[in-house]
Design a protein around this motif. Sequence first.
Motif, PDB file in Angstrom:
ATOM      1  N   ALA A 106      25.980  11.468 -26.313  1.00 31.62           N
ATOM      2  CA  ALA A 106      26.982  10.655 -26.996  1.00 31.62           C
ATOM      3  C   ALA A 106      27.751   9.781 -26.016  1.00 31.62           C
ATOM      4  N   ARG A 107      27.961  10.300 -24.815  1.00 30.45           N
ATOM      5  CA  ARG A 107      28.777   9.569 -23.844  1.00 30.45           C
ATOM      6  C   ARG A 107      27.960   8.569 -23.032  1.00 30.45           C
ATOM      7  N   HIS A 108      26.733   8.923 -22.682  1.00 31.63           N
ATOM      8  CA  HIS A 108      26.006   8.140 -21.680  1.00 31.63           C
ATOM      9  C   HIS A 108      24.781   7.395 -22.212  1.00 31.63           C
ATOM     10  N   LYS A 120      19.274   7.155 -31.136  1.00 28.28           N
ATOM     11  CA  LYS A 120      20.442   7.968 -30.804  1.00 28.28           C
ATOM     12  C   LYS A 120      20.968   8.756 -31.998  1.00 28.28           C
ATOM     13  N   TRP A 149      27.121  16.116 -25.846  1.00 26.79           N
ATOM     14  CA  TRP A 149      28.187  15.379 -25.155  1.00 26.79           C
ATOM     15  C   TRP A 149      27.606  14.334 -24.209  1.00 26.79           C
ATOM     16  N   MET A 150      26.591  14.726 -23.447  1.00 29.18           N
ATOM     17  CA  MET A 150      26.009  13.788 -22.483  1.00 29.18           C
ATOM     18  C   MET A 150      25.359  12.598 -23.182  1.00 29.18           C
ATOM     19  N   VAL A 153      22.946   4.756 -23.867  1.00 22.41           N
ATOM     20  CA  VAL A 153      23.135   3.418 -24.424  1.00 22.41           C
ATOM     21  C   VAL A 153      21.748   2.838 -24.636  1.00 22.41           C
TER      22      VAL A 153
END
Length: 496
Positions: A166-168, A59, A163-164, A170
């Motif tokens: 960083a947010r989603h 990531k 954004w996607m 995992v």
Amino acid sequence: MLAMALAALDSSIVSTAVPQIVGDLGGFSVFSWLFAGYLLAVTVTLPVYGKLSDTFGRKPVLLFGIALFVVGSLLCALAWNMAALIAFRLVQGLGGGALQGTVQTLAADLYPLKDRPRIQARMSSVWAASAVAGPALGGLIASYADWRWIFLINLPLGVLALWMLARHLVEPVRSPGRRGPVDWAGALAVFACGGLLLFALVQGGVAWPWLSAPSLGLLGASAVLAAAVVRIERRAAEPIIPGWVWRRRTIAAVNLALGALGVLMIAPMVFVPTYAQSVLGLGAISAGLVMSAMTLTWPLSAAFSQHVYRRIGFRNSAAVGISLAAVILFSFTLLPYPARPWQPTLIMLLLGAALGLFQLPLIVGVQSTVGWSERGTTTASVLFCRQVGQSLGAALLGAVANATIAARLAHAPMPGLPDHLDDVSKALDRPELLPPAAADYLRASVATAVDHIFLGATAAAVAALLVLLLVAPRRFPILEEHQDKQQEQEQQQADT
């Protein structure tokens, strides 16, 4: 997939705006470095990002790569001359290296073996869609807007991808790779060696003859730096390119096979559009569609390949695919002169199907032989070899084409033909200015050169087949999910 689209769209969308860029900024003699510089930066950073992703996780490396790609795109849009644009394309390439390798590695991290073919096929569909949409979108922007929008369009796409992710995104809980000191000396040596070698391959035969002092000097310096890389990496605690990449038969065989794929891909990607325009008389858009037919069947074949390799294994599936590709490549040399447009189009459709059956089993297979802490390095080494193969193929097959056309011109039975190779493309753009017999002879010369190119590509396909049969193990040593976790636990205990 959105992050992958940033890299996939780049080359195809930029190429359509080259006339407008050169008209605005000048620098016609060096504009090819808009592509060569980007390719150089992507290629030499692949192993570096692969090792960093094994050490710090996928990531952060992917987020950094997207951010750097977006910054490079913004700088390209602000470029004030060709030198600045080439420099900013290098910045883009430094980010693009993180995109290509890390996205492929994440596909293996996030999905079990049974689901990876479906995910990798979707990745392939991104490249297929980009091959078709890129030139069309680039042409629209070049025709109705300023060329700088070619790069500005990356900003909203890149920010959305950031954004996607960083947010989603995992990542599965994994023990990180051994966090020793980062091998910056090795990274710098790899960058310098790869950069110098690619520079020699790109410029050789173009800016200077192959046997001239600049070519020999650059190739000699590359060999010296290669020896320095080996020496540095042997002494490093955590090398960027560890020796096990080449000591393990499976990884070494896949590296060599996909390096041969990079060589043979130059024939359809670079020379088929030239053949379609110069020999068949098609327009630029129609010529691009002949080549892009390959990208339509590639992802379909890749998605189907799982049903093949589950029955006969990864190696045998890839061997069947590259055997078919060798036959299809050779069949191009049997086309009549002049051929009809549907004939090379059919060959490209069949070639895409064969290569989808060849490449995907190798990538899925080799990723399945290593654990999480080695997967980034393994994937990066495979992509690195393919990129180097493309650069080597461009140099070798380009030299074959030039030698063939030069020989035909030297023994031409009629006057009125160009005296130099640099004038051939101009003459073919305006064939009505040549005597009819001379124009037909020149088109036939190009057709002969492309035939020789496809013979070279056939030889590369045969070389890949021999590597699979002689080097690759009959069955890949697949690491099951529970073995993957056990390997990580053992690595963690060893680190402790």
